[in-house]
Structures are given as C-alpha cells and as structure tokens.
Enzyme design. Structure first.
Site, PDB file in Angstrom:
ATOM      1  N   ASP A 193       0.814  -1.207   0.000  1.00  0.00           N
ATOM      2  CA  ASP A 193       0.000   0.000   0.000  1.00  0.00           C
ATOM      3  C   ASP A 193       0.852   1.264   0.000  1.00  0.00           C
ATOM      4  O   ASP A 193       0.361   2.342  -0.335  1.00  0.00           O
ATOM      5  CB  ASP A 193      -0.916  -0.005   1.230  1.00  0.00           C
ATOM      6  CG  ASP A 193      -1.955   1.105   1.187  1.00  0.00           C
ATOM      7  OD1 ASP A 193      -2.624   1.237   0.142  1.00  0.00           O
ATOM      8  OD2 ASP A 193      -2.089   1.831   2.175  1.00  0.00           O
ATOM      9  N   MET A 274      -8.031   5.585   2.875  1.00  0.00           N
ATOM     10  CA  MET A 274      -8.169   6.775   2.038  1.00  0.00           C
ATOM     11  C   MET A 274      -6.919   7.064   1.217  1.00  0.00           C
ATOM     12  O   MET A 274      -6.908   8.012   0.429  1.00  0.00           O
ATOM     13  CB  MET A 274      -8.467   7.998   2.916  1.00  0.00           C
ATOM     14  CG  MET A 274      -9.798   7.935   3.634  1.00  0.00           C
ATOM     15  SD  MET A 274     -11.213   7.890   2.495  1.00  0.00           S
ATOM     16  CE  MET A 274     -11.013   9.469   1.665  1.00  0.00           C
ATOM     17  N   ARG A 275      -5.872   6.249   1.377  1.00  0.00           N
ATOM     18  CA  ARG A 275      -4.643   6.543   0.646  1.00  0.00           C
ATOM     19  C   ARG A 275      -4.867   6.459  -0.857  1.00  0.00           C
ATOM     20  O   ARG A 275      -4.265   7.225  -1.627  1.00  0.00           O
ATOM     21  CB  ARG A 275      -3.523   5.596   1.079  1.00  0.00           C
ATOM     22  CG  ARG A 275      -2.185   5.935   0.430  1.00  0.00           C
ATOM     23  CD  ARG A 275      -1.042   5.119   1.007  1.00  0.00           C
ATOM     24  NE  ARG A 275      -0.695   5.592   2.334  1.00  0.00           N
ATOM     25  CZ  ARG A 275      -0.756   4.858   3.424  1.00  0.00           C
ATOM     26  NH1 ARG A 275      -1.186   3.612   3.350  1.00  0.00           N
ATOM     27  NH2 ARG A 275      -0.427   5.348   4.593  1.00  0.00           N
ATOM     28  N   ALA A 276      -5.715   5.539  -1.307  1.00  0.00           N
ATOM     29  CA  ALA A 276      -5.962   5.401  -2.740  1.00  0.00           C
ATOM     30  C   ALA A 276      -6.555   6.679  -3.325  1.00  0.00           C
ATOM     31  O   ALA A 276      -6.174   7.110  -4.428  1.00  0.00           O
ATOM     32  CB  ALA A 276      -6.896   4.215  -3.000  1.00  0.00           C
ATOM     33  N   VAL A 279      -3.729   9.275  -3.543  1.00  0.00           N
ATOM     34  CA  VAL A 279      -2.773   8.954  -4.605  1.00  0.00           C
ATOM     35  C   VAL A 279      -3.390   9.199  -5.981  1.00  0.00           C
ATOM     36  O   VAL A 279      -2.735   9.733  -6.880  1.00  0.00           O
ATOM     37  CB  VAL A 279      -2.300   7.496  -4.475  1.00  0.00           C
ATOM     38  CG1 VAL A 279      -1.499   7.071  -5.697  1.00  0.00           C
ATOM     39  CG2 VAL A 279      -1.465   7.321  -3.218  1.00  0.00           C
TER      40      VAL A 279
END
Length: 693
Positions: A193, A274-276, A279
C-alpha cells in the site's frame, strides 16, 4: 562512472515509463512498484530514470542532504544557517535484499556513547536516499525487519536509530521504487500500500519490437558512450519536459467534479482506507501537468485509476491484481460532471517532443513522451494472454494433464471451499533460519535471552552484561569521575529469540479415494487455508501430488504462495493411492532443499485419508518404510486426516506415528475449534506433540 542505458531508448513498456515519469514530475505520488517476469528490463528503466531528475540543492558539507532554503532543525550535522548551498545530481540509492539493519538506517558507536557521551553516527542508505530515489530490486524478498524500517520512514518522512537509549533522528523523504517477479512471492500488504502506483510488465509478443530491443541492447553493449550520445538529444528534451511539468504542477486545478469521480471510483472498487483517493488525486494532477494542461479531466482520472488501484483492491494474496475496466468506465460515466462543460484545450506539450529519435520506442513513438498512452478496451497488453491462449473470462481453466497411469477414473478439478484461519503448526526446537513468523529461532530481533561477546561489529548491545563486565576493572583503569571506563572487551552482544520462516512442503493425496466432489473441495479449502497461513508467516512452500502410479512435484519450493494455490485449484483426482511414492518424492525434495538452504527447517504436511493402494506388491508396507525415512531424519511432520464418515479406520493417524509426527482432522485444523490454538509438530519418534491453549 559507468554509462547507464538511456531512458528514451527503452522500447515499449508505455505504462512503466509513464508511471516513472509521473513520479519524477510529482514525487508526492508515492513511488512505483514494477511487477513482471524476469528479463523485461524493469531495473534498466528504473536506473535510467535517475539521469532525468533535476539537480538537488543541498547544504554544503551536510551528510543528510538538507535543503539550504529550509534546513532540518534536527539534522545531526546541524544546526544549519539558511543561505546558498551547492547543487548535486539526484541520487538513486539501491537497497540490496541482503542488507543489514545498520546498513539501511545507519549505526551508532556505542562504545563512544557510553564512555564519552558522544553521538558518533554513521548514516545509512535512508539518509543517502533523502530527496532522491530509493530503489529495491526484488523488493518482495526483503527481510521483514528491513521492511518495518522502510514503512516507518515512508510514513513519517524521517528515520530513527536507537541503541540502548541513545537515539538519532534525521529526515528521510524519498521516492520508493521497487521491482519484483511475482513468481518469487508477494509483498506484505502494508508495504504494498506504500507504493503509490503499480505497473505490470511483460515481454512483447511482437517480433518487430523484440528485434528492436535486441538491436539496441547489442549496440549499447558494443559502445555505451556512443549509444548514449545518440540518444542525448531525446534525453535532454525529456528532462526539459519534466522540469516544465514540475513548474506547471502548482497551477493545475483539481475540480470538485473530478474529485467526486475519484472518490466514487475508490468506493466502487472497495479499496481500504483513504490513501488510494489521495494517490489518485495526485496522479491525475501530475498527468494533467505532464500533458501541459491546467485542469484535470476524466481521462486523467481513468489513467490514474489504472495505475493506482490494481494493487489496492486485492483481498488475499491469491487474488490476481487488475482492474475491471468496464466497471471503471461505468463509474466514471455515472459520476461525470456537466456534459456541457468542455475541458480546457490541451497545451502545446501534449504531443511531446516532435523529434521521436531513431527507431521505435522513443518519446515520440507513443510512449511517455506522447502524454497519456491510449488505453485499449481490454486489459493492458502485458496482462493479455497470447492469441493462441486467449479464452473467455468465464471459461473454466483446463484441468492439468493426467499423470501416467492415472486411469480412466480421473475426475475434473473442483473448486476449493472457503479458506479459514488455521492453527499455528510450528517446528519444535530453536532454529536459525530466515526471519519469519512460524517457529522459534535465534534472530537479530525479538526478546533478549542472554549475551555473548561480539564476533564482529556490535549491533545489539546488552547493557547490563556490558556494565557487569566493565565494573570489576574500574579501579585498575584509573576511574576518577562519574563516567564508566569501557573497553572493547567489555562489550556484550545481546542474543535474541524471535521467529523464523520454514519450508512447508505439502504432499496432497489426489487419488480416487479423495475424489468425492464435496470431500475434495473441503480438502482443497484446508490446503488453501494452510497456504494463506504460510504467506502470512513468510514461509517457502512446495506442492507434491500423488495419484495413479506415481507422485509429481507440482511446484518446486518457492516463496510464491499464490503459485501453489493456482496449481492446487487445477488439481484433478482419480486412480489408485501411491502413498509411498508421495512420501519418497517428499524425501528427495527435502534432501535437495537441505543442501540449498541448510538453515531453513522443513515442515512436511501430508494431506490424505491414509489409504495406500498403489506403488507395489505391498503398498502399506512400502508407505510405512518411506514414512520411517522422514522419522529417521527428524523431519517435522503433520498429517491432515481427511477420512470422513461414521466408520473410520484411523490409517492417517497410523501414518503420523510412522512419520514421528502428529495428525489433525480437518475440523481440528481450524483455529476456532475447541482444540488448542498452537501445535508443535513432532520432529522424531521420541518427540511428543505439545499443545498450548
């Protein structure tokens, strides 16, 4: 200094080149993970990227590459005054798979720290990579303790080195780029991730393109300097475009409609966290800047999703990475903004440099130099099967060819039942193998169990033992002040106990006695569960199947647990039960693996109902003799008893006794059963099985 292969001379691999260039434009994207088969120029492309990055201004003499405009107030070489510095080329630091912890994070001179109170710190690779690229080839083979340090640095932007209360902190913000061959095993989800983008690469199936690859490679090897000079113009043009895109990036507008599409896409594909979303937003912004635009479009969002989401939607290591492009298009269309709004006209940089360079594959040949590569209706070319292998999505995989002598009673492969959490099967004793999470072992990380004199450089100080060794000599050494007079001979290295990964070799009975569809489905589900457990515990795995007249090594020992799952899924059943052949094959495989990797202890898992109906005149006696070979060598063994029904013969438990191991039923294998959660497998006839609640 050796000449690197030019980035613009790389043939094809549009998605890989684009992902690398987007990170060059916006390092906040978060790096790239490159997955692909061996020999596809993954490392060549990554190493070539460093030559395109702009120079980095640094504080003169600072070993930690502080920015002269905003130096790190906690820099070990500081404090630094703001002012003009010097420029140096952007670094690409390579982290070897076998690197030590001190090589990665740096090391402290403990002797000086104790006796003089001086923090003598030698920076590691994380410090060298600050404001540059940290490249890890074969990142999936990296040790767990190194991965932990990478995760900490990537999350906090700094690295901490602590030794017995003495600590040093320095900034460590870098572009993380990793390459891996999925056949050798998958990454831990936490590290997976941390990579902003992921790209799948494969060798081209087009003869013309393969010819061009060979032609360029041979020309480069004959005269690297001349070959690099031939592409110097294209390199300069691409370097200039990166600089222009970086300058444009702060002015790119990410509208609310586009943000809604990003959020809806991440929700539709059920990615965790929420990283997606973040990014994807950064990637879409970088795509717009790369294309010379100041507004993000739906096509930017689509391309960003194809790069940022495939590795984040996996729910288990057995799921193939990828994205349903039809579903992606439907989601984008559903949350599209006002259709009357026309996107801002594309800038003059959309077409890339006019000069495509000699031959195919340069920036002007439809690759990264041409902006966003067009997307086909189906999955990317590198994921597509060859024409002769193409099949409809719902077509079931063809069953594996039957071994000789399987007989006409063979049945087609059945799907595995739902996997479950299994008991921890561990090898007894104390090993010294590769770091993992299964069996007890002497490791560099874990709980402290004692101390020894260091044989080389001191890495883990045992403070109490060091003080105890130095204390009797203080008067003779003329101690007068409060400080302790410590000599090299006083230092003691801490011995620690942690966990190791093992070689888990599965021997699966695929004979006719296991052929009932419901029964075989349950057996496959159990093996799949054990494979998932092996993945989580960082084991190597191998798979042997036996049926008909012989046994087959379906998968040689490997770190790729998902490869074992794929072989298992296609396993047909039928024929007699050559139990002795399966055990002898396992014995041969383990003998070879002991020579290759003597420190990795094996665990043999035999999945059978215990029947022996093939392999000789007296198959039961032959199976017993083969089992005793494993017992004589002390191999840790467990038999998963697949016998069902009201009347049970207990043959699997008898086999476990011959192996010097233990037996568990399919029900007992579940971690939530009433039996204990941990089971040490017997390693020889004198060892008894132990259970801990």
């Amino acid at each position: 200094m050796s000449t690197r292969y030019p980035f613009t001379a790389v043939v094809g691999m549009d998605d890989l080149r684009l992902a690398l260039l987007l990170n060059a434009v916006s390092p906040a994207v978060g790096g790239v993970l490159v997955r692909g088969e061996k020999g596809t120029a993954k490392s060549t492309a990554v190493r070539a990227l460093a030559e395109l990055l702009p120079a980095v201004p640094v504080v003169t003499g600072c070993r930690f590459s502080c920015d002269p405009d905003s130096p790190d107030p906690g820099c070990p070489d500081g404090p630094h005054a703001t002012g003009p510095g010097t420029e140096r080329a952007a670094r690409m630091v390579e982290l070897p798979v076998g690197a030590s912890e001190d090589r990665l994070v740096g090391s402290l001179d403990i002797e000086k720290a104790l006796s003089e109170g001086v923090k003598a710190f030698e920076p590691g690779l994380l410090a060298a990579a600050h404001r540059g690229i940290l490249y890890v080839d074969e990142v999936n083979l990296l040790s767990d303790h190194l991965i932990d340090h990478l995760l900490d640095a990537a999350a906090m932007g700094s690295s901490y080195v602590e030794r017995e209360g003495v600590s040093v902190r320095h900034a460590a913000r870098f572009l993380l780029v990793g390459t891996m061959n999925p056949e050798e095993g998958e990454l831990r989800p936490q590290l997976l991730d941390r990579f902003g983008l992921t790209v799948e690469v494969a060798a081209s199936r087009e003869p013309e393109q393969r010819v061009e690859v060979v032609r360029r490679r041979l020309a480069f090897e004959d005269d690297p300097a001349a070959f690099a000079a031939r592409w110097a113009g294209e390199e300069t043009a691409l370097r200039g475009r990166i600089t222009a895109a970086r300058a444009l990036l702060p002015r790119v507008i990410l509208g609310d409609a586009v943000l809604l599409q990003i959020a809806a896409t991440c929700a539709a594909f059920e990615v965790d966290g929420m990283r997606a979303d973040i990014v994807m937003a950064r990637t879409a912004t970088a795509l717009a800047a790369w294309a010379g635009r100041t507004e993000v479009t739906s096509e930017d969002v689509r391309q960003a999703a194809l790069l940022a989401l495939p590795h984040r939607r996996r729910r288990s290591p057995f799921d193939a990475p990828g994205l349903d492009e039809d579903k992606l298009d439907e989601t984008l269309e559903q949350f599209k903004g006002d259709p009357d709004e026309d996107p801002e006209p594309e800038g003059p940089g959309d077409g890339g440099p006019d000069d495509g360079g000699p031959g195919d594959g340069g920036p002007g040949d439809g690759g990264p130099g041409g902006g966003v590569p067009p997307q086909a209706d189906g999955p990317p070319v590198e994921n597509a099967p060859a024409p002769e292998e193409a099949a409809s999505p719902d077509q079931a995989p063809a069953p594996a060819p039957a071994p000789q002598g399987a007989g006409s009673g063979e049945r087609a492969a059945v799907a595995a039942a739902e996997p479950f959490r299994t008991k921890v099967l561990s090898v007894p004793g104390l090993g010294e193998g590769a770091a993992g999470r299964r069996s007890r072992a002497r490791t560099e990380h874990g709980r402290t169990t004692g101390s020894v004199r260091p044989r080389g450089a001191l890495t883990k100080l045992h403070l109490a033992a060091t003080v105890q060794a130095a204390a009797p000599h203080q008067k003779a050494r003329g101690r007068t002040g409060p400080g302790l007079v410590v000599r090299r001979d006083d230092l003691r290295q801490a011995t620690r106990e942690g966990r190791e990964g093992n070689l888990v070799l599965f021997a699966v009975d695929a004979s006719g006695s296991m052929a009932a569809r419901k029964r075989m489905s349950a057996v496959k589900g159990a093996v799949l569960s054990l494979l998932l457990d092996a993945y989580q515990r960082r084991d190597k795995v191998g798979l042997i199947t036996f049926r008909g007249r012989d046994a087959e090594l379906a998968l040689p020992p490997t770190s790729s647990v998902d490869a074992a799952a794929a072989r298992l899924e296609k396993l047909p059943t039928g024929g007699r039960t050559p139990l002795s052949a399966g055990l002898l094959k396992a014995h041969d495989v383990l003998r070879i693996e002991r020579l290759r990797d003597p420190s990795r202890r094996p665990l043999l898992v035999v999945v059978t109902d215990g029947r022996a109906t093939g392999g000789g005149a007296d198959p039961v006696a032959l199976a017993a003799r083969a089992a005793r070979l494993h017992a004589a060598e002390g191999t840790a063994c467990v038999v998963v008893d697949c016998e069902t029904g009201p009347v049970r013969l207990g043959l699997a438990r008898e086999l476990a006794r011959e192996l010097g191991g233990t037996a568990v039923t399919l029900d007992e294998l579940r971690a939530d059963s009433i039996a204990g959660l941990v089971r040490d497998v017997q390693g020889n006839p004198k060892t008894t099985a132990r259970r801990a609640a």
